[in-house]
Motif scaffolding. Structure first.
Motif, PDB file in Angstrom:
ATOM      1  N   HIS A   1      -9.288  -1.956   3.250  1.00 49.83           N
ATOM      2  CA  HIS A   1      -8.316  -2.491   2.710  1.00 49.83           C
ATOM      3  C   HIS A   1      -8.136  -4.228   2.473  1.00 49.83           C
ATOM      4  O   HIS A   1      -8.780  -4.593   1.498  1.00 49.83           O
TER       5      HIS A   1
ATOM      6  N   ALA B   1       0.736  -1.576  -0.126  1.00 48.48           N
ATOM      7  CA  ALA B   1      -0.125   0.009   0.175  1.00 48.48           C
ATOM      8  C   ALA B   1       1.219   1.773  -0.296  1.00 48.48           C
ATOM      9  O   ALA B   1       2.176   0.724  -0.037  1.00 48.48           O
TER      10      ALA B   1
ATOM     11  N   THR C   1      -8.632  -6.519  -8.368  1.00 44.77           N
ATOM     12  CA  THR C   1      -7.124  -6.669  -7.787  1.00 44.77           C
ATOM     13  C   THR C   1      -7.043  -8.269  -7.746  1.00 44.77           C
ATOM     14  O   THR C   1      -6.006  -8.675  -7.819  1.00 44.77           O
TER      15      THR C   1
ATOM     16  N   GLY D   1     -11.432  -5.714   2.450  1.00 46.80           N
ATOM     17  CA  GLY D   1     -12.085  -6.480   1.664  1.00 46.80           C
ATOM     18  C   GLY D   1     -11.348  -7.014   0.463  1.00 46.80           C
ATOM     19  O   GLY D   1     -12.167  -7.939  -0.418  1.00 46.80           O
TER      20      GLY D   1
ATOM     21  N   TYR E   1     -11.699  -4.203  -4.688  1.00 44.05           N
ATOM     22  CA  TYR E   1     -11.463  -5.696  -4.606  1.00 44.05           C
ATOM     23  C   TYR E   1     -11.669  -6.123  -5.389  1.00 44.05           C
ATOM     24  O   TYR E   1     -11.056  -7.435  -6.095  1.00 44.05           O
TER      25      TYR E   1
ATOM     26  N   GLU F   1      -9.224   7.513   0.697  1.00 42.50           N
ATOM     27  CA  GLU F   1      -9.606   5.937   1.178  1.00 42.50           C
ATOM     28  C   GLU F   1      -9.921   4.850  -0.214  1.00 42.50           C
ATOM     29  O   GLU F   1      -9.985   4.171   0.206  1.00 42.50           O
ATOM     30  N   ARG F   2      -9.504   5.719  -1.535  1.00 38.35           N
ATOM     31  CA  ARG F   2      -9.684   4.890  -2.785  1.00 38.35           C
ATOM     32  C   ARG F   2      -8.300   3.837  -2.880  1.00 38.35           C
ATOM     33  O   ARG F   2      -7.456   4.211  -2.185  1.00 38.35           O
ATOM     34  N   LEU F   3      -8.294   3.004  -3.281  1.00 38.28           N
ATOM     35  CA  LEU F   3      -7.348   1.591  -2.767  1.00 38.28           C
ATOM     36  C   LEU F   3      -6.122   1.874  -3.906  1.00 38.28           C
ATOM     37  O   LEU F   3      -6.524   2.552  -4.978  1.00 38.28           O
ATOM     38  N   THR F   4      -4.698   2.211  -3.487  1.00 39.55           N
ATOM     39  CA  THR F   4      -3.379   1.723  -4.063  1.00 39.55           C
ATOM     40  C   THR F   4      -3.117   0.534  -4.378  1.00 39.55           C
ATOM     41  O   THR F   4      -2.790   0.743  -2.564  1.00 39.55           O
ATOM     42  N   VAL F   5      -2.606  -0.687  -4.438  1.00 40.20           N
ATOM     43  CA  VAL F   5      -1.702  -1.759  -3.954  1.00 40.20           C
ATOM     44  C   VAL F   5      -1.076  -1.755  -5.408  1.00 40.20           C
ATOM     45  O   VAL F   5      -0.990  -1.779  -6.206  1.00 40.20           O
TER      46      VAL F   5
ATOM     47  N   THR G   1      -0.724  -1.014   5.500  1.00 35.93           N
ATOM     48  CA  THR G   1      -2.204  -0.719   4.262  1.00 35.93           C
ATOM     49  C   THR G   1      -3.193  -1.205   5.581  1.00 35.93           C
ATOM     50  O   THR G   1      -3.526  -1.133   6.585  1.00 35.93           O
ATOM     51  N   TRP G   2      -4.503   0.053   5.298  1.00 32.99           N
ATOM     52  CA  TRP G   2      -5.451   0.440   6.092  1.00 32.99           C
ATOM     53  C   TRP G   2      -6.189  -1.117   6.038  1.00 32.99           C
ATOM     54  O   TRP G   2      -6.407  -2.192   5.128  1.00 32.99           O
TER      55      TRP G   2
END
Length: 373
Positions: A121, A35, A101, A124, A98, A52-56, A117-118
């Motif tokens: 996330h 993350a 991903t 999710g 999710y 809050e938007r997923l970046t991974v 990592t939140w």
């Protein structure tokens, strides 16, 4: 004037991601999920804002690295220093990130997850892949960023030299009659003056406040006769500095000088223990033995050291129970201290790196007690 180091290249980031993926496979992991945070910066050079938007980043041995990002952030991701070494895959608002991903992951695999990592996330991803399991990267791959290459060592050395210049200059300012926050502001300004892009901390612990190792500079007025713990650092060229020295306003008492001498001897003993193959805990043992023999063992209340790199605290840690052997290129602090509640504290800290046959300091200012006005 010192030159600015050349930027890391896409090949540098490609090699780091490949090493991380191979290390994950060797540890029995299906892959690594990274993350936004220091691990992502180290592996890709990408430093997105935290939202809050997923970046991974998804890494797995034998697979091309994939960076999953929100569509509105894809243009920035594609311009990241390591972007040429990976594929950027975006997802749009309204789409389940999710679900987007999950196809990149082994449905029954065990993944290392970056520590910051939140939870939302990770939860999710667990919902999408109930058969997968997860472990923190600090637990699974604690040495992910620990061994620095020559370009990283040069940055850490430059950061240490800038911190040393800061210390030499702070000795020229007046302490007595000024607030701790005023001296802290001087430290911050000097770090910036000597090239730091980010100041992370400026601890100024005067008199009894010095007995709190992480005392934030407060409104106490520094007095003649005070011992003052100075601990400061930040980032220069993206890599950390962190040094501590303890000064005295006017001449110290024999008792104060004695405590300082014990800490200086302990710091030297810890440094002299640094060499390849020695377990991290041996650095702690060497420093702690000196302090215990002097009768202050119960007053040394923290580990002897921590790793440093793109953050000022990272593995490895110099503490009892850490059996990780030292390897050339590791960088960490050696910072024993003694803290007498209600009276004063003493800490002396250098950043050191492991060489082929020993250790080398990145902080080289005098460790003897300095007298300030």
């Amino acid at each position: 004037m010192p030159t600015t180091p050349a930027p890391f290249t896409a090949d540098d980031y490609r090699a780091r991601m490949a090493r991380a993926a191979d290390a994950a496979a060797d540890a029995g992991l299906a892959g690594v999920l990274v993350a936004p945070g220091p691990d992502l910066v180290h592996l890709t050079g990408y430093r997105p804002g935290i939202t809050e938007r997923l970046t991974v980043l998804v890494l797995a041995a034998g697979q091309e690295p994939v960076l999953v990002v929100p569509t509105l952030e894809a243009p920035d991701a594609e311009q990241a220093p390591g972007a040429a070494a990976l594929t950027v895959r975006d997802w749009t608002d309204g789409q389940d990130p999710y679900a987007a991903t999950a196809p990149l992951l082994d449905v029954g695999g065990r993944f290392g997850v970056s520590d910051n990592t939140w939870a939302m996330h990770l939860l999710g991803l667990q919902k999408q892949l109930p058969g997968a399991s997860y472990v923190s990267l600090t637990e699974a791959l604690p040495m992910l960023r620990a061994v620095k290459d020559a370009h990283e060592l040069a940055r850490l050395e430059a950061a240490g030299a800038a911190a040393d210049e800061t210390y030499q200059e702070i000795l020229k300012v007046r302490f007595a009659g000024r607030g701790e926050t005023e001296v802290a502001a001087d430290l911050a300004a000097l770090l910036k003056q000597f090239g730091h892009s980010q100041v992370d901390f400026t601890v100024v612990g005067s008199g009894p406040n010095g007995a709190n190792p992480h005392h934030e500079a407060g409104d106490r007025t520094i007095l003649h006769g005070d011992m003052v713990v100075l601990d400061f650092g930040g980032l220069k060229h993206g890599y950390g500095s962190d040094t501590s020295r303890t000064v005295h306003v006017g001449e110290p008492t024999p008792a104060e000088q004695h405590v300082h001498d014990v800490v200086r001897e302990a710091q030297q003993a810890g440094f002299e223990e640094v060499r390849p193959g020695v377990a991290c805990q041996e650095i702690d043992r060497a420093a702690r033995e000196i302090i215990e023999e002097a009768g202050y063992g119960d007053l040394f209340i923290h580990r002897t050291g921590h790793g440093i790199g793109v953050t000022t605290h990272e593995p490895p840690y110099m503490i009892e129970g850490e059996e990780q052997p030292l390897v050339p290129g590791m960088c960490f602090s050696v910072e024993p201290g003694i803290y007498l509640p209600g009276r004063f504290g003493v800490r002396i800290e250098d950043i050191v790196t492991v060489t082929e046959d020993g250790g080398r300091r990145f902080n080289n200012t005098p460790r003897e007690m300095a007298i300030v006005e």
